[in-house]
Design an enzyme around this catalytic site. Structure first.
Site, PDB file in Angstrom:
ATOM      1  N   LYS A 180     -28.296  -9.370  35.957  1.00  0.00           N
ATOM      2  CA  LYS A 180     -27.667 -10.163  34.893  1.00  0.00           C
ATOM      3  C   LYS A 180     -27.193 -11.531  35.370  1.00  0.00           C
ATOM      4  O   LYS A 180     -27.095 -12.471  34.570  1.00  0.00           O
ATOM      5  CB  LYS A 180     -26.479  -9.398  34.316  1.00  0.00           C
ATOM      6  CG  LYS A 180     -26.879  -8.207  33.463  1.00  0.00           C
ATOM      7  CD  LYS A 180     -27.105  -8.626  32.023  1.00  0.00           C
ATOM      8  CE  LYS A 180     -27.310  -7.417  31.122  1.00  0.00           C
ATOM      9  NZ  LYS A 180     -27.604  -7.844  29.736  1.00  0.00           N
ATOM     10  N   SER A 230     -32.682  -2.184  37.958  1.00  0.00           N
ATOM     11  CA  SER A 230     -32.015  -3.359  37.396  1.00  0.00           C
ATOM     12  C   SER A 230     -30.598  -3.573  37.920  1.00  0.00           C
ATOM     13  O   SER A 230     -30.086  -4.697  37.874  1.00  0.00           O
ATOM     14  CB  SER A 230     -31.990  -3.250  35.868  1.00  0.00           C
ATOM     15  OG  SER A 230     -31.416  -2.011  35.492  1.00  0.00           O
TER      16      SER A 230
END
Lengths: 319, 319
Positions: free
Chosen positions: A61, A302
Site C-alpha cells: 500500500k 501483498s
C-alpha cells in the site's frame, strides 16, 4: 509555467481501457529512488512469491500512498492528508507523509489491529479511532479533510494510488511471469499491476476472500455481498471503486474465491515451508495457486502485518 | 592435465591467517550460477537483516555443501556423500547432491526436527536416524563413508564448506556494512564470511547461544562447555573445529552471548515487526543487535527452518 492538474478519474484511462501509461511512468520515476524492489523467491507449492510483505511498512500500500502524496506536492499542494484504513493503507499514508513532510490523520475502526494502529502512531500520524466500519471511517476522513482544508486519500479508487501500485507490475514483468495471481479487495492493486501486465500479455488472475467477493460479483452482474469478516481483513471491501472496477474488468482474466480454511493453511505453509510471514490477504494468492496453471506463475504476497494470535493460530494448525 | 587436489586444511589459509582467497573465488564461480543472492532488508530494531532464511533449503548451509560437492566433481571424484546433521547441513547436502547427481546419506539424531528430516527425504537423500547426539552421528557417517567408499562432508570444519559460506560475505561487502553480526556454532559461517569481511576492514561480531559458547570459551582459553539444549539448536556445537577455530580467532572482533529468552523475543519481533520467519540460530544475531554499535550494522538471519510449535510459542509470547 502552470502547475500540473490532478488526474481526472474519468479520463485517466488510455484507449486500451487500462490506466494511462503516463501515470504509471510518473509513479515509477517518483518511487524508484525511495522504495527498493521487493524480493521474488520460489514457492514450496510451485510458482514464485513476490514478497510485498518485505516492503517498507510491510505491505504494497505504501507504493500508492507515496505516489499520491509526492504527486500532490509536485502540484504545489501541501495540504495535510486524511485517510481511513483498517491498517496497511494507513501505514502507507503515514510513512509517505512523514517522508514528505505532510501532516497525516488516519481514521481507523475501533476493530482495527492494535499493531497496525500503533505502527501508524510510531510513524507520526494522528490516529483517530471511530466506532464505524472502515466505510464509515472513510466518510468521516473525507468530511474532516473538506472541513480542515486537507486532502482525502482514497485507499484504492484514486488514479495516483492505482498508478503507485502499478510499479509492482513493472518489477514483475522484469521477472518474466506468464501468470500473476493478485489478491483483490477494492481492486486497486489488481487495477494497477494488471494494467502493466496486460500490456505485456501476462495473464492476470484475481483472488477474493469468500464473502468479500464484491469485484467478482460485480463483474458477473451479481448483487454486492455484505462484506463478512474474513481472515484476510484487508480484502474486506463490499463495494469496488468507480475507477478500480472498470480497470479490474479490463485486466482480470479470471477471479478465484478462497475461504478462510484455505487462507489459514496458506499462512502456515508460507511460514513453515517458505519462511515468509503473510497476513490473510497476503496468503490469499498462495491459497489460490493450486487452481491456477501456467509455466511461470507468480503469487503476490501483498502484506505481512498480522496479529500475534493469528500467526500463533496458523503455526499451531500445522503442529 | 592432472586433476586438482582437495585443499589441505593445514595449508588452506593465506599468510594473513584468513581462508585462502583463491578458494573463495572458486566457490563464488561455482555458486553464482546456481544460488541467487539473498535479500537485505531494514530491521525494525535498527540495522539490516541478511535473509538466508530465504535461501534455497531455508538456510545458508547449502552454500558450503554445494561448493564442497561441486569441487569434488571437478576433481573427477563422484563418490557418494555422507553427512551428519540435525537439519540444515543435511538439507544443504541433500539439495546439492540431487542437483549434482551424487547419492547422499544423511545421519540424523532421533531428536532432530521432523520437518528437517522430511525435507532431506523429499530432496532424495537416504536418511538414517541414530540414537546419538549429532557428534555421534558424525562418527557414524564418517565410518560408513570410509567403509562404503564415500566422502564424509563435515558441517563446518572443511575448507570448501567454509569457502562456500564465504560467498555470503561477498554479497555482504557489496552492501557496504561496517559491522556484521554472525551466529556462531561450529564457526564455519563466521570463518568464511569473516575471511571476506576482514580483508575489507569490516568489523565481525560473533553471537553464541548461552551454554553453547564453545568458540568464545576456546578463544578465551576457558574449558569447553557441554553444549546444552538451546532454542538455537543449530548453534549447539560443543567443540569448535580444528580449522574453523583458528579462522574464528583471526576474524572475530568480539563474541556476544545471548540466552533463550532473548532469542525467543527476537524470533517474535522478526516475525511480527519484520515479517521474517527465523529459527533460533537465525534470530540469535538479531537478539544481539542491541549490544552492537555501528553506522551500518547487518545481522545475518542464518536460517528459517523451525518447528510449528516453536513458531506458535514465539508468536504467542508477543500476544
Amino acid at each position: 509555467m502552470s502547475r500540473p492538474l490532478a488526474p481526472d478519474p474519468e479520463t485517466c484511462r488510455d484507449p486500451d481501457g487500462l490506466l494511462a501509461a503516463s501515470l504509471i511512468e510518473a509513479a515509477e520515476r517518483r518511487l524508484r529512488p525511495v522504495l527498493a524492489p521487493t524480493p521474488l523467491v520460489a514457492c514450496s507449492r510451485g510458482g514464485w512469491l513476490k514478497l510485498e510483505s518485505l516492503q517498507v511498512t510491510g505491505a504494497f500500500k505504501v507504493r500508492g500512498a507515496y505516489n499520491a502524496l509526492a504527486a500532490q506536492i509536485e502540484r504545489g499542494d501541501r495540504r495535510p492528508v486524511f485517510a481511513a484504513s483498517a491498517g496497511n493503507h494507513g501505514l502507507g499514508v503515514a510513512w509517505a507523509a512523514r517522508r514528505l513532510g505532510l501532516p497525516a490523520t488516519i481514521v481507523v475502526p475501533t476493530s482495527a489491529s492494535p499493531g497496525k494502529i500503533a505502527g501508524c502512531r510510531r510513524l507520526g500520524a494522528r490516529v483517530v479511532t471511530a466506532a464505524e466500519p472502515v466505510e464509515g471511517c472513510a466518510t468521516l476522513a473525507a468530511r474532516w479533510a473538506a472541513e480542515q482544508g486537507g486532502r482525502f486519500v482514497h485507499p484504492f479508487d484514486d488514479p495516483e494510488v492505482i498508478a503507485g501500485q502499478a510499479t509492482l507490475g513493472l518489477e514483475l514483468v522484469a521477472t518474466r511471469p506468464d501468470v500473476v495471481v493478485i489478491p483483490v479487495g477494492g481492486g486497486g492493486l489488481a487495477a494497477g499491476v494488471g494494467s502493466v501486465l496486460r500490456r505485456r500479455g501476462v495473464r492476470v488472475v484475481g483472488v477474493q476472500a469468500a464473502g468479500s467477493d464484491g469485484v467478482r460479483r460485480a463483474l458477473a452482474g451479481e448483487a454486492a455481498p455484505s462484506a463478512t469478516m474474513t481472515l484476510a481483513d484487508c480484502l474486506r471491501v463490499a463495494v469496488p471503486g468507480r475507477l478500480s472496477l472498470p480497470l479490474c474488468a479490463a485486466v482480470l482474466d479470471d477471479v478465484v474465491v478462497v475461504d478462510d480454511d484455505e487462507i489459514l493453511r496458506a499462512m502456515a505453509s508460507l511460514a513453515l515451508e517458505d519462511r515468509v510471514v503473510a497476513e490473510g490477504a497476503g496468503a490469499a494468492a498462495v491459497a489460490a495457486l493450486g487452481r491456477v496453471s501456467g509455466r511461470r506463475v507468480v503469487a503476490i504476497v501483498s502484506g505481512g502485518n498480522l496479529e500475534p494470535a493469528v500467526l500463533a493460530r496458523a503455526a499451531a494448525s500445522a503442529a
